[in-house]
Design an enzyme around this catalytic site. Structure first.
Site, short mmCIF file in Angstrom:
data_model
loop_
_atom_site.label_atom_id
_atom_site.label_comp_id
_atom_site.label_asym_id
_atom_site.label_seq_id
_atom_site.Cartn_x
_atom_site.Cartn_y
_atom_site.Cartn_z
CE1 TYR A 146 -3.33 -2.97 0.64
CE2 TYR A 146 -4.66 -0.71 1.20
CZ TYR A 146 -4.64 -2.33 0.82
OH TYR A 146 -5.87 -2.83 0.70
CE LYS A 195 2.13 -17.85 -2.19
NZ LYS A 195 1.46 -18.99 -2.25
CG ASP A 227 -1.77 -20.40 -0.69
OD1 ASP A 227 -1.25 -20.41 0.19
OD2 ASP A 227 -1.01 -21.04 -1.86
CG ASP A 251 -7.84 -4.97 1.66
OD1 ASP A 251 -8.85 -4.32 2.19
OD2 ASP A 251 -7.79 -4.98 0.27
CG ASP A 255 -13.41 -7.32 2.35
OD1 ASP A 255 -13.25 -6.50 3.16
OD2 ASP A 255 -13.98 -6.98 1.12
C1 IPM Z 1 -10.23 -1.28 3.95
C2 IPM Z 1 -10.59 -0.82 2.62
C3 IPM Z 1 -9.28 0.28 2.23
C4 IPM Z 1 -8.04 -0.69 2.43
C5 IPM Z 1 -9.61 0.86 1.13
C6 IPM Z 1 -10.77 1.60 0.82
C7 IPM Z 1 -8.23 1.65 0.72
O1 IPM Z 1 -10.63 -1.81 1.66
O2 IPM Z 1 -10.11 -0.52 4.90
O3 IPM Z 1 -9.77 -2.71 4.13
O4 IPM Z 1 -7.65 -1.62 1.12
O5 IPM Z 1 -7.69 -0.67 3.37
MG MG Z 2 -10.68 -3.78 2.47
#
Ligand code: IPM
Ligand code: MG
Length: 362
Positions: A146, A195, A227, A251, A255
């Protein structure tokens, strides 16, 4: 005590859910005799519309001056919003990355819990979901891909894009320490995800995590390739306590973990530096498709406010009270549309806030 809180309502459903969180915080303050001073700042699309940039220096200064920051969500529809016609460094997300870096918020805590009352929403087979799960993803937030150097060039008529993934041992050590510290307060297990079969940054990650682990003989450490971790999250999520991982992996895995709970509208998060200061926000996004309709679920933001009470203000009793009110409201069958199921009563975003205020007791 006096609580100085800077709020970032942000974009999409952000303003609605932050409004409900403030209601709940105000009730906490009234019950426990605290005084809250709020200051709102603009970030993301809301800041672009007013200032032409997603984050101003004044906004950063206001955030720094507070004890903690409570955020809703930022960003819009990436295919239709004019914000996404702007160069990448002027888009809403750049504001979020900018504030994380400016405030040195290197530790991102993302709990993923299967709520008993919402187990039916879990997309996994019942034989898996019936075991329940309660994990916390500790994601490194200010390093790695990032924040590495990036550029797009053209060489002999061929376009080439470069992103760099860099970690030094200090960045790894400080997040590992946070991971082990929190594991100690939980079920004392750390799964470090990398990884290391391919990446040098992961091999250093693994080595430094091993060194830190020596100071925590009471905590079990295991290593897992990313993975495999993605697979294990759907196969056997109950095995995880603390998942410790770098920025990009965190990240993606966070999710996945939140989706597996079936109720992303319930999941909070905290981004911390090495003081008591933190930025607290729901794990979900700005949901532009339902913005302004008063149907969003404010619970993730309200639970983020509870994390703020716990981590930035050491107000554990107050945080417990907020979490208990959430459990109570769910038990009594009130649901926003995202977590609605048969036999429950569907309520709006503001009604959910009102119910939580009503159920909140000392
Ligand atoms: C999160 C989001 C952010 C990230 C984006 C919006 C830049 O997906 O907070 O997980 O990737 O960190
Ligand atoms: Mg995210």
């Amino acid at each position: 005590m006096e609580l100085n809180i800077t709020c970032i309502p942000g974009d999409g459903i952000g303003p609605e859910i932050v409004r409900e969180a403030k209601k709940v915080l105000d009730k906490v303050a009234q019950l426990y005799g605290h005084e809250i001073k709020y200051k709102d700042i603009l970030m993301g699309g809301a800041s672009i519309d007013v200032h032409g940039v997603p984050l101003t220096e004044e906004a950063v200064a206001d955030a720094k001056a507070a004890d903690a920051v409570l955020m809703g969500s930022i960003g819009g529809d990436t295919t239709t919003s004019p914000w996404y016609q702007l160069p990448p460094n002027l888009r809403p997300e750049a504001g979020l990355l900018g504030i994380r870096k400016a405030l040195n918020l290197f530790a991102n805590l993302r709990p993923a819990v299967l709520y008993e009352e919402l187990a039916g929403a879990c997309p996994l087979k019942e034989e898996i979901s019936s075991r329940g799960f309660d994990m916390l993803i500790m994601r490194e937030l200010t390093g790695g891909l990032y924040f590495g150097e990036r550029k797009t060039v053209e060489e002999n008529g061929v376009r080439k894009a470069i992103d760099t993934l860099t970690y030094d041992e200090n960045e790894i050590r400080r997040i590992a320490v946070k991971g082990f510290d929190i594991a100690r307060k939980r079920r004392k297990k750390v799964t470090s995800v990398d990884k290391a079969n391919v990446l040098d940054s992961s091999r250093l990650w693994r080595a430094v995590v091993e060194e830190v682990a020596k100071d925590y003989p009471d905590v079990t450490l295991e290593h897992m390739l990313v993975d495999n971790c993605a697979m294990q999250l759907v196969k056997d999520p109950a095995q995880f306590d603390v998942i410790l991982t770098e920025n990009m992996f965190g990240d993606i895995l966070s999710d996945e973990a939140s989706m597996v709970t079936g109720s992303i509208g319930m999941l909070s998060s905290a981004s911390l530096n090495d003081t008591k200061f933190g930025l607290y926000e729901p794990s979900h996004g700005s949901a532009p498709d339902i913005a302004g309709k008063n149907i969003a679920n404010p619970i993730a933001t309200i639970l983020s406010a509870a994390m703020m009470l716990r981590y930035s203000f050491d107000l554990d009793k107050e945080a417990d009270a907020v979490e208990a009110a959430v459990k109570k409201v769910l038990k009594e069958g009130y649901r926003t549309v995202d977590i609605m199921s048969e036999g429950c009563e569907k309520v709006s975003c503001s009604k959910m806030g009102d119910l939580l205020v009503e159920k909140l007791h000392k």
